[in-house]
Design an enzyme around this catalytic site. Structure first.
Site, PDB file in Angstrom:
ATOM      1  N   HIS A 244     -22.309  -0.660 -13.687  1.00 32.73           N
ATOM      2  CA  HIS A 244     -21.356   0.102 -12.860  1.00 32.73           C
ATOM      3  C   HIS A 244     -20.724   1.227 -13.671  1.00 32.73           C
ATOM      4  O   HIS A 244     -19.618   1.055 -14.207  1.00 32.73           O
ATOM      5  CB  HIS A 244     -20.265  -0.831 -12.334  1.00 32.73           C
TER       6      HIS A 244
ATOM      7  N   LYS B 206      17.533   2.257   5.555  1.00 29.42           N
ATOM      8  CA  LYS B 206      17.916   0.851   5.765  1.00 29.42           C
ATOM      9  C   LYS B 206      16.886  -0.152   5.225  1.00 29.42           C
ATOM     10  O   LYS B 206      17.259  -1.128   4.556  1.00 29.42           O
ATOM     11  CB  LYS B 206      18.183   0.604   7.262  1.00 29.42           C
TER      12      LYS B 206
ATOM     13  N   GLU C  60     -19.262   3.750 -12.672  1.00 28.01           N
ATOM     14  CA  GLU C  60     -18.040   4.296 -12.054  1.00 28.01           C
ATOM     15  C   GLU C  60     -16.768   3.828 -12.750  1.00 28.01           C
ATOM     16  O   GLU C  60     -15.756   4.511 -12.739  1.00 28.01           O
ATOM     17  CB  GLU C  60     -17.996   3.960 -10.556  1.00 28.01           C
TER      18      GLU C  60
ATOM     19  N   LYS D   3       2.362   1.800  -5.119  1.00 27.25           N
ATOM     20  CA  LYS D   3       2.997   1.181  -6.294  1.00 27.25           C
ATOM     21  C   LYS D   3       2.079   1.293  -7.513  1.00 27.25           C
ATOM     22  O   LYS D   3       2.525   1.629  -8.614  1.00 27.25           O
ATOM     23  CB  LYS D   3       3.289  -0.284  -5.960  1.00 27.25           C
TER      24      LYS D   3
ATOM     25  N   TYR E  31     -13.759  -6.375   2.095  1.00 26.77           N
ATOM     26  CA  TYR E  31     -12.915  -6.074   3.250  1.00 26.77           C
ATOM     27  C   TYR E  31     -11.510  -6.650   3.089  1.00 26.77           C
ATOM     28  O   TYR E  31     -10.544  -6.151   3.632  1.00 26.77           O
ATOM     29  CB  TYR E  31     -13.522  -6.655   4.532  1.00 26.77           C
TER      30      TYR E  31
ATOM     31  N   SER F 159       0.821  -1.222   0.000  1.00 26.60           N
ATOM     32  CA  SER F 159       0.000   0.000   0.000  1.00 26.60           C
ATOM     33  C   SER F 159       0.852   1.267   0.000  1.00 26.60           C
ATOM     34  O   SER F 159       0.475   2.279   0.577  1.00 26.60           O
ATOM     35  CB  SER F 159      -0.942   0.066   1.213  1.00 26.60           C
TER      36      SER F 159
ATOM     37  N   GLN G  45      17.456  -0.528   1.647  1.00 31.33           N
ATOM     38  CA  GLN G  45      18.658  -1.321   1.359  1.00 31.33           C
ATOM     39  C   GLN G  45      18.358  -2.819   1.506  1.00 31.33           C
ATOM     40  O   GLN G  45      18.768  -3.628   0.684  1.00 31.33           O
ATOM     41  CB  GLN G  45      19.780  -0.939   2.333  1.00 31.33           C
TER      42      GLN G  45
ATOM     43  N   CYS H 130     -26.041  -0.582  -9.341  1.00 34.06           N
ATOM     44  CA  CYS H 130     -26.195  -2.030  -9.234  1.00 34.06           C
ATOM     45  C   CYS H 130     -27.066  -2.396  -8.035  1.00 34.06           C
ATOM     46  O   CYS H 130     -28.289  -2.277  -8.107  1.00 34.06           O
ATOM     47  CB  CYS H 130     -24.830  -2.706  -9.213  1.00 34.06           C
TER      48      CYS H 130
ATOM     49  N   GLU I 233     -32.553 -12.363  -3.227  1.00 31.03           N
ATOM     50  CA  GLU I 233     -31.214 -12.498  -2.619  1.00 31.03           C
ATOM     51  C   GLU I 233     -31.307 -12.307  -1.097  1.00 31.03           C
ATOM     52  O   GLU I 233     -30.538 -12.906  -0.353  1.00 31.03           O
ATOM     53  CB  GLU I 233     -30.249 -11.454  -3.224  1.00 31.03           C
TER      54      GLU I 233
HETATM   55  N1  GLN Z   1     -26.021  -8.485  -5.126  1.00 35.08           N
HETATM   56  C1  GLN Z   1     -26.608  -7.946  -6.313  1.00 35.08           C
HETATM   57  C2  GLN Z   1     -26.588  -8.929  -7.460  1.00 35.08           C
HETATM   58  O1  GLN Z   1     -25.867  -9.893  -7.442  1.00 35.08           O
HETATM   59  C3  GLN Z   1     -25.934  -6.650  -6.728  1.00 35.08           C
HETATM   60  C4  GLN Z   1     -24.546  -6.839  -7.223  1.00 35.08           C
HETATM   61  C5  GLN Z   1     -23.721  -5.580  -7.251  1.00 35.08           C
HETATM   62  O2  GLN Z   1     -24.085  -4.572  -6.670  1.00 35.08           O
HETATM   63  N2  GLN Z   1     -22.599  -5.613  -7.941  1.00 35.08           N
HETATM   64  O3  GLN Z   1     -27.305  -8.772  -8.409  1.00 35.08           O
END
Ligand code: GLN
Length: 546
Positions: free
Chosen positions: A507, A190, A509, A17, A54, A14, A193, A381, A405
């Site tokens: 996603h 050090k 992002e 790099k 995590y 961390s 090294q 998502c 789910e």
């Molecule tokens: N758990 C949800 C799914 O599998 C959303 C997945 C996520 O947010 N990447 O559809």
């Protein structure tokens, strides 16, 4: 033929790099040199897709649907390339491939060993990427720190490359940390090294050492490292901590690193043009009004779990000449009765991706708060699934509406497994992954944001909007504004009677870049910036007549 830069890390992990690698790529690209990048992860998982955030932080998804290390996100954002599965190699992949070959009988009669079989498989992956990308320079980052047991085959493979492709085509960069001792008020060399010694023990002499430090690095320290580590003085590159990661390419360029690499690898290069980066950093350094965005997630204790989300928010804010004041709310904390205060200063609420039932009710509460209080909302998502659950509870008049789910027996399964997922038992690499097309509904907020009707976005999910409930939810005011081209899958939804409550099953992002924010993030922050919340007041007009 491609040339190779291998980057190893010493002293601690961390240390930056990944950012250093991304920045080396940036300064080479600024000289019109074509670049590809690869990250080697020594762990035994085939990919990080089955790891908890995590453990690993964010799982970055490439366009071709590989679940990869978050460093690839930085490579994409800095170098502005779209990488593929070939850019993230793990020990798990290497060993699986070698064992599959053994079972097939490819090595009949032989004993399979780390050297040469595992190392050859690793080198094969380097060469494959060089071949498929046709890049002039392939930068390869070895994950972990020199000395890690699982990292040894990778170090051995990069050592062998020097003979395989010729010394003049290979460069080794070692990134280390110079710790600061407050008692003597000095930086210590050090550990550097020692880690260089460890590298040498493996047969690798670094050509360049990048020294990370939280303090300025005096010339004497460079001399010392040069002497003890047997590296040219100008190849000892100081990299003190800077206020924004986007400044790192400029700092490295300033030290002469770009020219050094060009000379050492005898590359054909133009003059560097980093004007866009300079502009970006100048804007970032300017004092900007903050927009308060509250991110309600279940892994907020580890911010790296939402790395690309955070970056995408910053890109969007910069577009509006604003800063982001990001408040992190643990979704479980919202499940307490008195928790609404946690949302009171939010000018926008963002619910990112996630898996499993923990914290879901807190997220639903945040979505309800956003809908009732007309707070801009962006769901990514899982964040879209939560928005659908919350809206369904309101529209269908039952708090039992849920995703299967989280409640397999719900009478209103508004989010359910994708049909193709019902037969799938394996968990690794089996989600709906990577780029899929999405057709946007004309005049919707989503279509207005993108300014086009067909978009491709990256996915990573098993569950989806249940079409059985589409008519009822639409009648109650939810617009399914993005669909798969066959109309079967809801990819984006938004609310009619709300300033900006938009969610997507993909996603976005991952596609955001500094200087080119993702349209959904851009519009989310654009609407949020005009929301006035508790404790805030509009800036007073400062004029001399006051
Ligand atoms: N758990 C949800 C799914 O599998 C959303 C997945 C996520 O947010 N990447 O559809």
């Amino acid at each position: 033929m491609s040339k190779y830069i291998f980057v190893t890390g010493g002293v601690v992990s961390s240390v930056g790099k990944g950012i250093s690698v991304a920045s080396v790529g940036t300064i080479l690209k600024s000289r019109q040199i074509t670049i590809s990048v690869q990250k080697l992860d020594p762990y035994l998982n085939v990919d990080p897709g089955t790891m908890s955030p995590y453990q690993h932080g964010e799982v970055f998804v490439t366009q071709d649907g590989a679940e990869t290390d978050l460093d690839l996100g930085n490579y994409e954002r800095f170098i502005d390339v779209n990488l593929t599965a070939e850019s993230n190699i793990t020990s798990g992949q290497i060993y699986s491939a070698v064992i599959a070959k053994e079972r097939r009988g490819d090595f009949l009669g032989g004993t399979i060993q780390v050297v040469p079989h595992v190392t050859s498989e690793i080198k094969e992956r380097f060469k494959q990427l060089a071949q498929s990308s046709q890049a002039e320079v392939v930068i390869i980052e070895v994950g972990g720190t020199v000395g890690d047991i699982e990292g040894q085959p990778f170090l051995e493979a990069i050592r062998q490359m020097r003979n395989d492709v010729g010394r003049e085509n290979v460069l080794y960069i070692h990134v280390t940390l110079l710790p600061y001792l407050s008692s003597t008020q000095e930086l210590k060399t050090k550990p550097t090294q020692h880690s260089v010694n460890e590298l040498r023990r493996m047969g690798i002499q670094p050509d360049i050492i990048i020294c990370r430090s939280d303090y300025p690095i005096a010339e004497g320290i460079r001399d010392k490292i040069s002497l003890f580590c047997d590296v040219n003085r100008q190849a000892v590159i100081p990299l003190p901590t800077v206020s924004t990661i986007y400044e790192v390419p400029l700092v490295l360029e300033e030290t002469g690193l770009g020219q050094l690499i060009v000379d050492q690898l005898s590359l054909k290069a133009d003059q560097p043009d980093l004007s866009q980066w300079r502009k970006l950093v100048r804007c970032l350094e300017e004092c900007r009004e903050p927009v308060t965005i509250t991110l309600v997630g279940k892994y907020v204790e580890l911010r790296d779990a939402y790395y690309s989300v955070r970056e995408a928010l910053h890109h969007a804010a910069l577009y509006h000449n604003k800063d982001i004041n990001l408040l992190w709310v643990q979704s479980e904390d919202l499940e307490r009765d008195d928790s609404e205060a946690l949302l009171r200063s939010a000018q926008g609420i963002l619910i990112p991706g996630g898996f499993g039932v923990r914290g879901i009710e807190g997220m639903v509460k945040a979505a309800r708060y956003a809908r009732n209080n007309e707070i801009p909302y962006l769901g990514l998502c899982l964040g879209m699934q939560v928005m659908v659950i919350e809206f369904a509870r309101f529209a269908l008049g039952s708090e039992k509406a849920n995703s299967t789910e989280f409640d397999a027996a719900t009478p209103y399964p508004v989010i359910d497994l994708l049909p193709e997922q019902k037969e799938t038992a394996d968990k690794g690499g089996t989600m709906r992954l990577g780029n899929y097309p999405c057709q946007l509904v004309e005049d919707s907020r989503a279509a207005k944001a993108y300014g086009q009707s067909l978009v491709y976005e990256r996915h990573r999910h098993r569950f989806e909007f249940n079409n059985k409930f589409r008519p009822q939810l639409q009648a109650a005011g939810m617009l399914c504004s993005g669909l798969s081209p066959d109309g079967r899958l809801v990819e984006v939804c938004e609310l009619d009677n709300h300033p900006w409550m938009v969610s997507c099953q993909f996603h976005p992002e991952f596609g955001s870049r500094p200087g080119r924010p993702h349209p959904l993030f851009r519009d989310f922050v654009g609407v949020a910036k005009n929301i006035l919340r508790e404790g805030a007041q509009p800036p007073l007009p400062l004029s001399s007549s006051l």
